[in-house]
Design a protein around this motif. Structure first.
Motif, PDB file in Angstrom:
ATOM      1  N   GLN A  40      12.695  22.392 -19.241  1.00 24.22           N
ATOM      2  CA  GLN A  40      13.661  21.300 -19.425  1.00 24.22           C
ATOM      3  C   GLN A  40      14.631  21.172 -18.250  1.00 24.22           C
ATOM      4  N   THR A  41      14.848  22.232 -17.517  1.00 24.06           N
ATOM      5  CA  THR A  41      15.762  22.159 -16.372  1.00 24.06           C
ATOM      6  C   THR A  41      15.141  21.393 -15.208  1.00 24.06           C
ATOM      7  N   LEU A  42      13.829  21.184 -15.253  1.00 19.93           N
ATOM      8  CA  LEU A  42      13.142  20.465 -14.175  1.00 19.93           C
ATOM      9  C   LEU A  42      12.951  18.976 -14.488  1.00 19.93           C
ATOM     10  N   ARG A  43      13.408  18.567 -15.636  1.00 22.48           N
ATOM     11  CA  ARG A  43      13.233  17.161 -16.020  1.00 22.48           C
ATOM     12  C   ARG A  43      14.130  16.251 -15.197  1.00 22.48           C
ATOM     13  N   SER A  44      13.666  15.026 -15.038  1.00 21.83           N
ATOM     14  CA  SER A  44      14.427  14.002 -14.333  1.00 21.83           C
ATOM     15  C   SER A  44      15.155  13.166 -15.384  1.00 21.83           C
ATOM     16  N   TRP A  45      16.304  13.656 -15.840  1.00 23.02           N
ATOM     17  CA  TRP A  45      17.026  13.041 -16.945  1.00 23.02           C
ATOM     18  C   TRP A  45      17.560  11.651 -16.610  1.00 23.02           C
TER      19      TRP A  45
END
Length: 189
Positions: A40-45
């Motif tokens: 989830q830390t690599l997602r492009s929010w």
């Protein structure tokens, strides 16, 4: 805007991203698709389109929760996205109908068929999804019976009757309750 789609064919994150990019007219790099294994830390929010993908069991295999940012121009309604996604991903797509019935769905094929479907979930810890009936034949689901879904007609009649008794004219969708994000009770345009 948020959408809920379920597909018959298994789709990976990359396939989903490409199809969603085509549906919303955005670059693939502006679509973020993740599953339970995605860090989830690599997602492009800040992506224009965010999608959570989950594998499910039964007659359908992939569940998609799609969120579109306000900056995406003219996003379609849920039925419109389901039709476009079916074509773009070359699969069969189900999306919830507006009726209060949890089993009432629209089914769209990549060949352009639009029909009603009854989708049931088992009570198992990991539910099994079963397409119990459709109102038109779907070649990708040859085992599913084709029949009218009387519970949908009853629900539409009940809602029309209630609105008439309350002194309201039935809506242009034939008396069906509209939410602004679900297709009308008639065949989605």
């Amino acid at each position: 805007m948020t959408y809920n789609l379920i597909t018959v064919d298994p789709l990976g994150n990359e396939d989903v991203a490409k199809a969603l990019a085509r549906c919303f007219g955005v670059p693939v790099r502006d679509v973020d698709v993740a599953d339970e294994q995605t860090d989830q830390t690599l997602r492009s929010w800040d992506a224009a389109v965010l999608c959570d993908r989950a594998e499910v069991r039964g007659d359908v295999t992939t569940s998609l929760d799609v969120h579109v940012q306000d900056r995406v121009p003219s996003p379609p309604d849920e039925a419109g996205l389901a039709r476009a996604f079916a074509r773009a991903a070359r699969t069969v797509v189900l999306c919830p109908a507006i009726e209060e019935l949890p089993s009432a769905y629209w089914l769209m094929t990549d060949q352009g068929t639009v029909t009603r479907a009854r989708l049931l979930l088992s009570d198992d810890e990991e539910p099994v999804y079963t397409v119990d009936a459709v109102e038109a034949a779907v070649p990708r689901l040859p085992h599913v019976p084709v029949r009218q879904l009387p519970e949908i007609v009853r629900e539409q009649s009940r809602e029309t009757s209630l609105s008439t008794r309350a002194g309201r004219a039935p809506s242009s969708t034939g008396g069906c309750r509209g939410t602004g994000r679900r297709p009308g009770c008639g065949r989605p345009g």
